[in-house]
Design a protein around this motif. Structure first.
Motif, PDB file in Angstrom:
ATOM      1  N   ALA A 184      37.167  39.431  41.124  1.00  0.00           N
ATOM      2  CA  ALA A 184      38.532  39.238  41.595  1.00  0.00           C
ATOM      3  C   ALA A 184      39.281  38.434  40.536  1.00  0.00           C
ATOM      4  N   ARG A 185      39.936  39.143  39.716  1.00  0.00           N
ATOM      5  CA  ARG A 185      40.712  38.525  38.597  1.00  0.00           C
ATOM      6  C   ARG A 185      39.853  37.445  37.947  1.00  0.00           C
ATOM      7  N   ASP A 186      40.373  36.225  37.771  1.00  0.00           N
ATOM      8  CA  ASP A 186      39.517  35.179  37.204  1.00  0.00           C
ATOM      9  C   ASP A 186      39.292  34.078  38.230  1.00  0.00           C
ATOM     10  N   SER A 239      34.034  34.686  40.331  1.00  0.00           N
ATOM     11  CA  SER A 239      34.047  35.888  39.490  1.00  0.00           C
ATOM     12  C   SER A 239      33.873  35.505  38.023  1.00  0.00           C
ATOM     13  N   VAL A 242      38.839  44.091  41.179  1.00  0.00           N
ATOM     14  CA  VAL A 242      39.150  44.770  42.440  1.00  0.00           C
ATOM     15  C   VAL A 242      40.644  44.798  42.706  1.00  0.00           C
ATOM     16  N   PHE A 243      41.383  43.857  42.143  1.00  0.00           N
ATOM     17  CA  PHE A 243      42.828  43.881  42.362  1.00  0.00           C
ATOM     18  C   PHE A 243      43.478  44.987  41.541  1.00  0.00           C
ATOM     19  N   PRO A 251      41.289  48.801  43.283  1.00  0.00           N
ATOM     20  CA  PRO A 251      40.723  48.663  44.643  1.00  0.00           C
ATOM     21  C   PRO A 251      40.023  49.948  45.118  1.00  0.00           C
ATOM     22  N   LEU A 293      36.387  50.480  46.967  1.00  0.00           N
ATOM     23  CA  LEU A 293      36.252  51.164  48.258  1.00  0.00           C
ATOM     24  C   LEU A 293      35.220  52.282  48.159  1.00  0.00           C
ATOM     25  N   VAL A 314      32.169  48.229  47.904  1.00  0.00           N
ATOM     26  CA  VAL A 314      32.041  46.817  47.520  1.00  0.00           C
ATOM     27  C   VAL A 314      33.042  46.048  48.361  1.00  0.00           C
ATOM     28  N   PHE A 315      32.573  45.148  49.216  1.00  0.00           N
ATOM     29  CA  PHE A 315      33.470  44.436  50.108  1.00  0.00           C
ATOM     30  C   PHE A 315      33.593  42.970  49.746  1.00  0.00           C
ATOM     31  N   MET A 316      32.842  42.567  48.733  1.00  0.00           N
ATOM     32  CA  MET A 316      32.936  41.167  48.329  1.00  0.00           C
ATOM     33  C   MET A 316      32.879  41.100  46.804  1.00  0.00           C
ATOM     34  N   THR A 317      33.593  40.131  46.289  1.00  0.00           N
ATOM     35  CA  THR A 317      33.484  39.855  44.847  1.00  0.00           C
ATOM     36  C   THR A 317      32.981  38.437  44.706  1.00  0.00           C
ATOM     37  N   PRO A 318      32.230  38.149  43.675  1.00  0.00           N
ATOM     38  CA  PRO A 318      31.699  39.108  42.692  1.00  0.00           C
ATOM     39  C   PRO A 318      30.467  39.840  43.220  1.00  0.00           C
ATOM     40  N   ASP A 329      34.660  35.328  46.008  1.00  0.00           N
ATOM     41  CA  ASP A 329      36.085  35.048  45.835  1.00  0.00           C
ATOM     42  C   ASP A 329      36.931  35.910  46.771  1.00  0.00           C
ATOM     43  N   THR A 330      36.547  37.177  46.921  1.00  0.00           N
ATOM     44  CA  THR A 330      37.348  38.061  47.776  1.00  0.00           C
ATOM     45  C   THR A 330      36.428  38.788  48.750  1.00  0.00           C
TER      46      THR A 330
END
Lengths: 96, 847
Positions: free
Chosen positions: A14-16, A20, A46-47, A50, A54, A58-62, B39-40
């Motif tokens: 998820a970005r930084d 992640s 993922v941003f 996405p 899907l 993958v439902f979680m990062t990292p 994180d997400t």
């Protein structure tokens, strides 16, 4: 399993965001230490993508997906424990 | 934020509170589920949810990143909110703040920047008010941006800043970014540029050279010198003109001015610069030659041609004059008898002539190279004393005022005169030194020759004197040798003579410093085998001089080594020839090579002849001495005999007179008595003469005066009866006369005096008889007899023939070769004038 086989990784981040960023950093250090010249890493934000998350469910990062050698395995988290990662990848013969 | 624009319902506050509680609980629960390492999360539709800690992190990291970027900027940056309050500043602002009046406090976050500007404006800071106005304009959206440059000088340096103000978010009024950038360097560069331009202008205007700027339209700017150079009064007269307009149509080389100008300008444009000579024409029509320098300059991106023009007519003329003077000088140098070298102050050769190269036999390239040092080296190598030569040259170079003539002897024997003088210009400047060289070898040799000849001459006259003085052969030889060494400068002289008895040549006299050499020569002559082969023997045999002018290289010289040791280089042997026979030889030894040449030999041959003559004279003198001795003794005998003869003649005459007296005493006849008396007296007179002769030392002559006096007195005693009645007056010069003439003189006086005594003074009359003998002219004598008696009778002349006495007088006068003169009377006067016989030549003097 041959020790010469190449490891292909796909890391969803998820970005930084802190975990992640940590995961990217930890995986890089791990590969340089244990898998020198026989690893390939693909990082997916993922941003930004996405739909791929899907698609691969993958439902979680990292989330780290080990694509090769088979079988495909998944590890969620910041990859801060190298011992665990070695075990997951079959580089450690005994169980933790 | 509302999207539908509808006002919120009244029940909203409770619902909002509930939702926030849910949000918090949801976040809490998700954190727990993911264990902090995620994180997400996403739902099944792929909707991602950023967990709260990650949200916090991302927000913070963005701010940090932006701050880092802003901090890294060299400009001083501050963020103002819409009210002008400083919200944040970068590192540069913090560091520099205190130094900038328009920045306020270093860490001025929270301060109102507009108020800072207002305070600065009140304090008189330049531009502060404008800054405030500019910021407000941007803050309120009236301007999209604002910038200003301002000076902010510290005591030590000038500083310049550019301040710019930009909205934080274009369109939405959210504040502004204020940035101060230090532009001191740029500003300084700009100032420098302005300074350079001013300087260029100053140079341009104050230059003595004409400077003209030109583009394709013609001259665009010219300086005052250009206006003056072309004889114009205003710059405008040149603006727009082309160089061709200021030139004659043709250049000195015959080229068309327009074509050539185009060529030069094109060439300069390509290379950036060009230089050439150009013939211009002034406004008054006078042409002048100029040196032109073209330079391409870029002004505002346009090419401008700068031409610098300098009138070189004068320089050209001076150059021509110098070239002319140089040509004259060069010609003079080349025609000079002297070798000439001119060296400048920097030890470079300024000039030289061909004779210099020839005289020193230098490679021409060495001299042409122009450096004095190698030439000096070559020259010094040739002189006999290089150290002294070089030292002297250096001394003269260090002492400009000195100079003069010096003699230089070369190793090859040549002698040079070197004259050196400093080259001082009309401006009293020292330009260098001029060296003249003249080969005086021949003059020097001639001088030396003259010295030789004069020495030989001196020797010749010395020996001639010796020849007269010398009493014998030995002495003559010895003295000749000594004079040869002393006066002639010979190192040795030797006379050898032929010994007729031994039939050998022996050294009879010598002189010289070298006893050893003399001994060797003498030994050689006494050697029976070698003596005939010597040069001396050859000269005597051939009766001709034998010469060796280089004893070291001459095979006829037997004692070559011996001579080398004694430094004898030339030898001459001269035979001494007396009466056609060589009786010996004179040997002369010189320390100089090539000494005996024709002139010397002519003189020396004369000398040898003189010596030979001297020898001859000595020999004849000895012989004649013996003859004279014999002659003298025979003369003595004859003298004695002659004396005896005269004595006997006188005695005989006296015997005759005695006989006559005896005879007359026996005769009474008076006339006979008188005749006898006269005869007696005449014989007496002759006897007296003989007596006078034999009493004198000279048999050929008698003293006539004293003889006549004696004769008169004798007559007086014989004829005057009363003593004192008649006196004699004598005026008689002492004249020597030989017997031939003395006898008639005596007889004449006898007759005349007898006559006077007998007839002039009758009856006891007193009186005087005068007898005179005088010189009457250079070669004439006058004998006169006179008296103061009664005088001669009237008919005296008619009766002359009757008287024996007078007849006798006339005859005797004729015998004398003289003239008889009888005085006119009344007093008796008889004069006889005659020339005495010249004295017979003397016999040869007794040497």
């Amino acid at each position: 399993m041959s020790r010469r086989s190449t490891f292909r990784f796909r890391l969803y981040v998820a970005r930084d965001a802190p975990n992640s960023a940590q995961a990217i950093s930890n995986l890089g250090v791990f590969c340089r230490e244990y898998l020198k010249d026989r690893s390939a890493i693909e990082v997916v934000d993922v941003f930004k993508a996405p739909e791929r998350a899907l698609l691969e469910k993958v439902f979680m990062t990292p989330t780290l997906i080990v694509l090769a050698p088979l079988p495909v395995r998944r590890v969620v988290g910041a990859l801060s424990n190298a011992q665990t990662l070695r075990w997951v990848l079959g580089l450690e013969p005994t169980t933790a | 934020m509302s999207t539908n624009g509808a006002p919120p319902p009244a029940t909203a506050p409770e619902e909002i509170s509930a939702l926030i509680a849910t949000l918090h609980a949801t976040g809490q629960r998700l954190e727990e589920l993911t264990g902090g390492e995620v994180d997400t999360v996403a739902d099944r539709e792929g909707r991602s949810f950023l967990l709260r800690h990650a949200q916090e992190h991302l927000r913070q990291s963005e701010a940090v990143r932006q701050a880092a970027i802003v901090d890294a900027l060299p400009a001083n940056v501050a963020l103002l909110d819409t009210g002008g309050i400083v919200v944040s500043v970068n590192q540069a602002w913090r560091t520099f703040g205190a130094a900038n009046g328009l920045q306020g406090p270093p860490d001025g976050i929270g301060a109102n920047y507009l108020e800072i500007c207002d305070r600065a404006a009140a304090a008189g800071v330049e531009g502060a008010q404008e800054v405030a106005t500019g910021i407000v304009a941007v803050l309120t959206g009236q301007a999209s941006c604002f910038s200003i440059e301002y000076g902010c000088h510290s005591p030590w340096e000038e500083r310049w800043f550019l301040m710019s103000v930009a909205p934080l978010d274009q369109g939405a009024r959210r504040g502004v970014v204020v940035m101060h950038v230090n532009v001191t360097e740029r500003k300084r560069a700009e100032h420098l540029l302005i300074g350079l331009e001013e300087k260029y202008r100053t140079v341009f205007e104050s230059s003595n050279d004409a400077i003209m700027l030109m583009d394709q339209t013609g001259f665009v700017d010219v300086n005052a010198a250009a206006v003056g150079l072309f004889g114009l009064s205003a710059r405008t007269q040149l603006i727009g003109k082309h160089p061709v307009d200021l030139s004659p149509s043709k250049q000195p080389g015959g080229e068309d001015s327009g074509d050539l100008a185009e060529e030069y300008i094109g060439r300069a444009s390509r290379s950036g610069q060009g230089r050439f000579e150009w013939m211009f024409r002034r406004a008054d029509g006078v042409d002048f030659l100029a040196d032109v320098l073209l330079t391409i300059m870029k002004v505002d991106g346009k090419a401008v041609l700068q031409s610098t023009v300098r009138d070189i007519t004068h320089r050209k003329r001076v150059a021509d004059e110098i070239a002319f003077a140089n040509t004259i000088l060069k010609t003079q140098q080349e025609t000079s008898l002297d070798a000439i070298l001119v060296v400048g102050r920097d030890e470079r050769i300024l000039s030289f002539n061909q004779r210099f190269v020839d005289l020193w036999q230098l490679p021409p390239d060495l001299v042409k190279a122009g450096l004095d040092a190698p030439v000096l080296q070559s020259v010094a190598d040739q002189v006999s004393n290089p150290e002294t030569f070089v030292a002297r040259v250096q001394y003269l170079n260090d002492h400009q005022e000195e100079g003069g003539v010096e003699e230089i002897v070369l190793k090859d024997g040549r002698v040079l005169d070197r004259y050196s003088t400093a080259a001082i210009g009309g401006d009293q400047k020292y330009y260098g030194r001029v060296w003249y060289f003249r080969d005086i070898t021949e003059r020097k040799m001639a001088e030396e020759k003259i010295v030789h000849l004069s020495r030989v001459h001196a020797m010749l006259s010395g020996i001639s004197t010796a020849i007269v003085r010398a009493q014998d052969r030995r002495e003559l030889f010895k003295e000749a040798c000594e004079i040869a060494v002393r006066e002639g400068g010979f190192c040795m002289a030797l006379v050898a003579a032929v010994d007729p008895e031994l039939q050998r040549i022996v050294a009879v006299a010598s002189a010289g410093k070298d006893e050893g050499l003399l001994g060797a020569v003498e030994a050689l002559l006494s050697s029976p085998e070698l003596a005939p082969t010597t040069m001396i023997a050859k000269a005597i045999r051939q009766m001709a001089p034998v010469v060796s002018n280089d004893s070291q290289a001459d095979n006829q010289v037997l004692l070559r080594n011996r001579y080398a040791g004694s430094a004898v280089r030339s030898i001459a042997i001269l035979p001494l020839i007396v009466s056609g026979e060589a009786i010996g030889a004179l040997a002369l030894y010189s320390s100089k090579v090539e000494f005996f040449h024709k002139r010397e030999m002519d003189l020396l041959t004369t000398l040898a002849n003189d010596i030979a003559f001297g020898l001859h004279a000595l020999r004849t003198r000895a012989e004649r001495g013996r003859a004279l001795e014999a002659l003298r003794s025979s003369l003595k005998e004859k003298e004695a005999l002659l004396k005896e003869v005269h004595h006997r003649v006188k005695n005989n005459m006296q015997v005759i007179t005695s006989l006559l007296r005896l005879e007359s005493s026996r005769i009474d006849h008076i006339t006979t008595k008188t005749v006898l008396k006269d005869m007696q007296n005449r014989i007496q007179a002759m006897a007296a003469l003989h007596e006078a002769v034999y009493r004198s030392n000279d048999f050929s002559r008698v003293d006539l005066g004293s003889y006549l006096r004696q004769l008169a007195n004798q007559l007086g005693r014989s004829l005057v009866a009363v003593p004192g009645q008649i006196s004699f007056h004598f005026d008689l010069h002492s004249v020597g006369l030989d017997l031939d003439q003395a006898v008639p003189c005596g007889l004449m006086v006898n007759e005349l005096v007898s006559n006077a005594l007998k007839h002039a003074f009758p009856n006891g009359r007193a009186g005087e008889v005068r007898i005179e003998l005088k010189a009457k002219g250079p070669d004439e004598l006058q004998l006169s007899v006179s008296d103061n008696g009664i005088g001669l009778p009237e008919n005296f002349v008619a009766r002359r023939g009757d008287s024996l006495g007078l007849q006798l007088v006339s005859d005797l006068a004729r015998q004398l070769g003289g003239r008889l003169h009888v005085g006119p009377g009344p007093q008796a006067l008889f004069e006889v004038t005659f020339s005495p016989h010249p004295r017979r030549p003397e016999p040869l003097p007794v040497l």
